[in-house]
Write an enzyme that holds these catalytic residues in place. Structure first.
Site, PDB file in Angstrom:
ATOM      1  N   PHE A   1       0.811  -1.217   0.000  1.00 12.52           N
ATOM      2  CA  PHE A   1       0.000   0.000   0.000  1.00 12.52           C
ATOM      3  C   PHE A   1       0.845   1.270   0.000  1.00 12.52           C
ATOM      4  CE2 PHE A   1      -2.403   3.172   2.626  1.00 12.52           C
ATOM      5  CZ  PHE A   1      -3.406   3.441   1.708  1.00 12.52           C
ATOM      6  N   TYR A   2       2.036   1.209   0.585  1.00  9.68           N
ATOM      7  CA  TYR A   2       2.861   2.404   0.708  1.00  9.68           C
ATOM      8  C   TYR A   2       3.281   2.915  -0.670  1.00  9.68           C
ATOM      9  CZ  TYR A   2       3.309   0.894   5.605  1.00  9.68           C
ATOM     10  OH  TYR A   2       3.050   0.495   6.892  1.00  9.68           O
ATOM     11  N   SER A   3       2.912   4.129  -0.962  1.00  3.66           N
ATOM     12  CA  SER A   3       3.181   4.746  -2.275  1.00  3.66           C
ATOM     13  C   SER A   3       2.670   3.875  -3.412  1.00  3.66           C
ATOM     14  CB  SER A   3       4.678   5.026  -2.454  1.00  3.66           C
ATOM     15  OG  SER A   3       5.115   6.059  -1.609  1.00  3.66           O
ATOM     16  N   ALA A   4       1.571   3.140  -3.159  1.00  5.04           N
ATOM     17  CA  ALA A   4       0.955   2.286  -4.183  1.00  5.04           C
ATOM     18  C   ALA A   4       1.974   1.357  -4.833  1.00  5.04           C
ATOM     19  CB  ALA A   4       0.260   3.141  -5.231  1.00  5.04           C
ATOM     20  N   GLY A   5       2.837   0.766  -4.012  1.00  7.09           N
ATOM     21  CA  GLY A   5       3.827  -0.186  -4.504  1.00  7.09           C
ATOM     22  C   GLY A   5       5.212   0.397  -4.688  1.00  7.09           C
TER      23      GLY A   5
END
Length: 335
Positions: A58-62
């Site tokens: 989820f962090y920075s959308a991958g």
């Protein structure tokens, strides 16, 4: 650095785990560091004995996994590290791009391994409890992921104790791999997990790793940071007067010791019964050093009294109470 075994597993991890939510792409959030900015912080943590790194798709959308994975390839030996990643929150598009269904978990582990650039992760963690997927489907899938070698262990994060008990019961019933780690929020201003979750983990032999030891910056005096000014969750969780009073008490103890408020707040967490690991999300090497010094910081009974005297109970913080939590502050009368 100090090291510990995670719960009753054989996995040895550093007491400080490098949190990486602030690493990835500033296009995701304005306070995120890119790869060039992230590398010195990662290197400093590893140079000081950290072997445990926390990620999530989820962090920075991958992009967070990609950034950290690239840095690790350049400066570290992958097999000497314990890498954890989490799945569950939306990443990408589509009706099945979130949750803990078999489809999404399989897609998530493959996507994470590709981005990190590794054949396996050491711990594959559920980011929360998915109330829309049968627990048997989720646990069976996690068992297959471990048996396939794509993950060495599994873990859990941010849920009610009864939900964790349901997962453990399902694993026991079918002889499936059980979680070795529960990742939860704990700090001087939020202690509700000490009532049931942490004692339950101790009873079940499950390691506890703690995130947000600084209450999203409040306890370090950074309540007006860029992140907190652009992240409404901070105000929702810690915008009440009680939390601010606790921050003042932490500052008072810090002044007494001649150290930063962050160091005192982190020392409080590291010395709580049942806490195995503390996550450290640092924007600078100096911020990471605060956590290192907290490992050796001793708090007296008078210190603890001052830090804890303002605490009052509050609602559990998790996805299921989002936007519904009853504030600590008294609500005004309607008439």
């Amino acid at each position: 650095m100090e090291y510990t075994r995670l719960g009753e597993s054989g996995l040895v991890v550093s007491k400080l785990c490098l949190g990486t939510m602030n690493m990835g792409s500033p296009e995701w959030k304005p306070w995120i560091f890119d790869e060039k900015q992230s590398e010195p912080i990662i290197k400093h943590a590893l140079d000081n004995g950290v072997n445990f790194i926390d990620l999530a798709d989820f962090y920075s959308a991958g992009a967070g996994e990609t950034v950290v994975g690239n840095v690790i390839k350049r400066i570290a030996n992958r097999d000497e590290l314990v890498i954890l990643t989490k799945a569950g929150y939306p990443i990408g598009n589509g009706k099945n791009n979130s949750g803990h269904s078999r489809k999404h978990l399989m897609d998530a582990i493959h996507g994470s391994l590709t981005r990190i650039g590794s054949d396996y992760v050491d711990i594959f963690m559920l980011h929360y409890f998915d109330i829309n997927t049968p627990v048997e489907e989720t646990c069976h899938t996690l068992n297959e992921i471990v048996r396939s070698g794509k993950a060495r262990y599994i873990g859990l994060s941010t849920m009610y104790t009864w939900q964790m008990a349901k997962i453990l019961h399902t694993c026991d019933k079918h002889g499936w791999v059980k979680p070795i780690n529960m990742q939860l929020q704990l700090n001087c201003a939020y202690r509700e997990e000490e009532r049931e979750m942490i004692p339950f983990c101790q009873d079940q032999g499950i390691g506890v790793s703690v995130f947000s030891p600084l209450a999203r910056g409040l306890l370090s005096g950074a309540f007006d940071s860029v992140r907190n000014q652009t992240d409404f969750f901070t105000h929702q969780m810690y915008g009440d007067q009680t939390s601010k009073d606790i921050a003042m008490s932490v500052a008072k103890v810090a002044k007494r010791h001649g150290v930063s408020s962050a160091q005192i707040a982190q020392a409080w967490v590291l010395n709580r019964p049942g806490v195995d690991v503390m996550l450290v999300g640092a924007d600078t090497t100096a911020q990471f050093d605060s956590a290192l010094m907290a490992l050796k910081t001793k708090l007296s009974d008078d210190d603890l009294y001052e830090i804890e005297r303002c605490y009052t109970p509050c609602d559990i913080i998790n996805d299921y109470t989002d936007g519904k939590r009853i504030p600590r502050d008294a609500r005004p009368a309607k008439d």
